[in-house]
Design a protein around this motif. Structure first.
Motif, mmCIF file in Angstrom:
data_model
loop_
_atom_site.group_PDB
_atom_site.id
_atom_site.type_symbol
_atom_site.label_atom_id
_atom_site.label_comp_id
_atom_site.label_asym_id
_atom_site.label_seq_id
_atom_site.Cartn_x
_atom_site.Cartn_y
_atom_site.Cartn_z
ATOM 1 N N UNK A 199 -126.337 -15.167 -32.418
ATOM 2 C CA UNK A 199 -126.749 -15.376 -33.553
ATOM 3 C C UNK A 199 -126.144 -13.476 -35.185
ATOM 4 N N UNK A 200 -125.883 -12.548 -34.195
ATOM 5 C CA UNK A 200 -125.924 -11.579 -34.823
ATOM 6 C C UNK A 200 -123.658 -11.545 -34.857
ATOM 7 N N UNK A 201 -123.652 -12.149 -35.078
ATOM 8 C CA UNK A 201 -122.341 -12.675 -34.729
ATOM 9 C C UNK A 201 -122.034 -13.876 -35.542
ATOM 10 N N UNK A 202 -122.694 -14.428 -35.999
ATOM 11 C CA UNK A 202 -122.334 -15.526 -37.006
ATOM 12 C C UNK A 202 -122.744 -15.122 -38.006
ATOM 13 N N UNK A 203 -124.415 -14.064 -37.852
ATOM 14 C CA UNK A 203 -124.617 -13.406 -39.404
ATOM 15 C C UNK A 203 -123.958 -12.361 -39.962
ATOM 16 N N UNK A 204 -123.415 -11.799 -39.664
ATOM 17 C CA UNK A 204 -122.445 -10.583 -40.117
ATOM 18 C C UNK A 204 -121.074 -11.413 -40.342
ATOM 19 N N UNK A 205 -120.739 -12.122 -39.151
ATOM 20 C CA UNK A 205 -119.005 -12.201 -39.430
ATOM 21 C C UNK A 205 -118.853 -13.420 -40.522
ATOM 22 N N UNK A 206 -120.171 -14.301 -40.758
ATOM 23 C CA UNK A 206 -119.639 -15.277 -41.667
ATOM 24 C C UNK A 206 -119.765 -15.243 -42.940
ATOM 25 N N UNK A 207 -121.017 -14.078 -43.464
ATOM 26 C CA UNK A 207 -120.463 -13.510 -44.591
ATOM 27 C C UNK A 207 -119.174 -12.423 -44.885
ATOM 28 N N UNK A 208 -118.823 -11.888 -44.124
ATOM 29 C CA UNK A 208 -117.741 -10.681 -43.991
ATOM 30 C C UNK A 208 -116.410 -12.139 -44.358
ATOM 31 N N UNK A 209 -116.652 -13.470 -43.683
ATOM 32 C CA UNK A 209 -115.296 -14.113 -43.914
ATOM 33 C C UNK A 209 -115.568 -14.325 -45.396
ATOM 34 N N UNK A 210 -116.575 -14.922 -45.881
ATOM 35 C CA UNK A 210 -116.718 -15.545 -47.166
ATOM 36 C C UNK A 210 -116.040 -14.249 -48.558
ATOM 37 N N UNK A 211 -117.093 -13.430 -47.726
ATOM 38 C CA UNK A 211 -117.109 -11.906 -49.096
ATOM 39 C C UNK A 211 -115.195 -11.234 -49.348
ATOM 40 N N UNK A 212 -114.569 -12.082 -47.933
ATOM 41 C CA UNK A 212 -113.230 -11.482 -48.214
ATOM 42 C C UNK A 212 -112.807 -12.539 -48.906
ATOM 43 N N UNK A 213 -113.225 -13.337 -48.391
ATOM 44 C CA UNK A 213 -112.272 -15.089 -49.254
ATOM 45 C C UNK A 213 -112.259 -14.821 -50.853
ATOM 46 N N UNK A 214 -113.923 -14.254 -51.205
ATOM 47 C CA UNK A 214 -114.461 -13.968 -52.794
ATOM 48 C C UNK A 214 -113.143 -12.815 -53.508
ATOM 49 N N UNK A 215 -113.252 -11.534 -51.976
ATOM 50 C CA UNK A 215 -112.581 -10.682 -52.308
ATOM 51 C C UNK A 215 -110.640 -11.456 -52.720
ATOM 52 N N UNK A 216 -110.051 -11.879 -51.642
ATOM 53 C CA UNK A 216 -109.159 -12.560 -52.340
ATOM 54 C C UNK A 216 -109.081 -13.575 -53.527
ATOM 55 N N UNK A 217 -109.850 -14.121 -54.217
ATOM 56 C CA UNK A 217 -110.225 -14.853 -55.307
ATOM 57 C C UNK A 217 -109.950 -16.199 -54.867
ATOM 58 N N UNK A 218 -110.352 -16.464 -53.404
ATOM 59 C CA UNK A 218 -110.482 -17.773 -52.899
ATOM 60 C C UNK A 218 -111.815 -18.734 -53.368
ATOM 61 N N UNK A 219 -113.037 -17.570 -53.758
ATOM 62 C CA UNK A 219 -114.340 -18.199 -53.985
ATOM 63 C C UNK A 219 -114.490 -17.167 -54.771
ATOM 64 N N UNK A 220 -116.047 -17.773 -55.491
ATOM 65 C CA UNK A 220 -117.005 -16.416 -56.646
ATOM 66 C C UNK A 220 -117.884 -17.041 -56.099
ATOM 67 N N UNK A 221 -119.170 -15.802 -55.817
ATOM 68 C CA UNK A 221 -120.454 -16.042 -55.832
ATOM 69 C C UNK A 221 -120.771 -16.291 -56.783
ATOM 70 N N UNK A 222 -122.217 -16.620 -57.420
ATOM 71 C CA UNK A 222 -122.397 -17.337 -58.550
ATOM 72 C C UNK A 222 -123.311 -15.301 -58.383
ATOM 73 N N UNK A 223 -123.951 -15.424 -57.330
ATOM 74 C CA UNK A 223 -124.980 -13.976 -57.522
ATOM 75 C C UNK A 223 -124.803 -13.494 -55.797
ATOM 76 N N UNK A 224 -124.084 -12.290 -56.081
ATOM 77 C CA UNK A 224 -123.276 -11.841 -54.585
ATOM 78 C C UNK A 224 -124.407 -11.784 -53.132
ATOM 79 N N UNK A 225 -125.843 -11.034 -54.190
ATOM 80 C CA UNK A 225 -126.642 -11.042 -53.078
ATOM 81 C C UNK A 225 -127.154 -12.539 -52.791
ATOM 82 N N UNK A 226 -127.401 -12.819 -53.962
ATOM 83 C CA UNK A 226 -128.178 -14.661 -53.138
ATOM 84 C C UNK A 226 -126.614 -15.056 -52.461
#
Length: 175
Positions: free
Chosen positions: A117-144
């Motif tokens: 649970x902890x690994x997923x809850x932290x690692x999943x969002x971090x991977x998407x955040x890294x993808x967002x920072x690299x320009x592969x995905x956009x978040x409509x609202x970051x915290x959401x």
């Protein structure tokens, strides 16, 4: 080199290929690289059919979850979309890539529900955040987006670990 280290490195290479190629508007490149890594993983498995089933289940979960996030406008992808309400094919390939780690480099999470649970809850969002920072995905609202990813990956990582126990193509000899 140890199998789990090779598995980890190949996953990271596949992840980077998918994210960077999507950010450069050429998602097919990353998808092809990910496919080759997945084929190699299945080919090396002691029970290939089990790994194929696990990867297939991960793909179905990922397709459903990421598509809900796309459909709700939480995640916005600019490339690799088959239909406007479905997750792009390259992100689905990343779910398949993630599945290749479950019975190898992430084997240590088996039977450890709270760690999963902890690994997923932290690692999943971090991977998407890294993808967002690299320009592969956009978040409509970051915290959401990060909150939704936190909840989803906190649920799906332990679920995938349970499925990996049932579909283990890299079965290790028991002492």
């Amino acid at each position: 080199m140890k199998t789990s280290l090779i598995n980890f490195v190949l996953f990271q290479l596949g992840w980077l290929a998918c994210v960077i190629s999507a950010a450069k508007q050429q998602p097919l490149i990353g998808a092809v690289i990910a496919s080759l890594i997945i084929v190699l993983h299945v080919w090396r498995a002691k029970v290939p059919g089990s790994e194929v089933k696990l990867i297939g289940l991960a793909v179905l979960i990922g397709l459903a979850w990421d598509s809900v996030l796309v459909w709700q406008g939480v995640l916005v992808y600019s490339t690799g979309m088959w239909l406007p309400f479905l997750a792009p094919y390259w992100i689905i390939m990343m779910w398949a890539l993630f599945a290749t780690t479950l019975n190898v480099s992430l084997r240590w999470l088996k039977g450890k529900f709270l760690y999963a649970v902890t690994f997923g809850a932290i690692g999943g969002p971090l991977a998407y955040y890294a993808g967002q920072r690299l320009g592969a995905v956009e978040f409509s609202e970051t915290y959401l987006a990060l909150g939704a990813l936190f909840v989803g990956w906190a649920v799906f990582t332990p679920l995938l670990m349970v499925l990996s126990e049932r579909f283990d193509g890299y079965i290790q000899a028991r002492a």
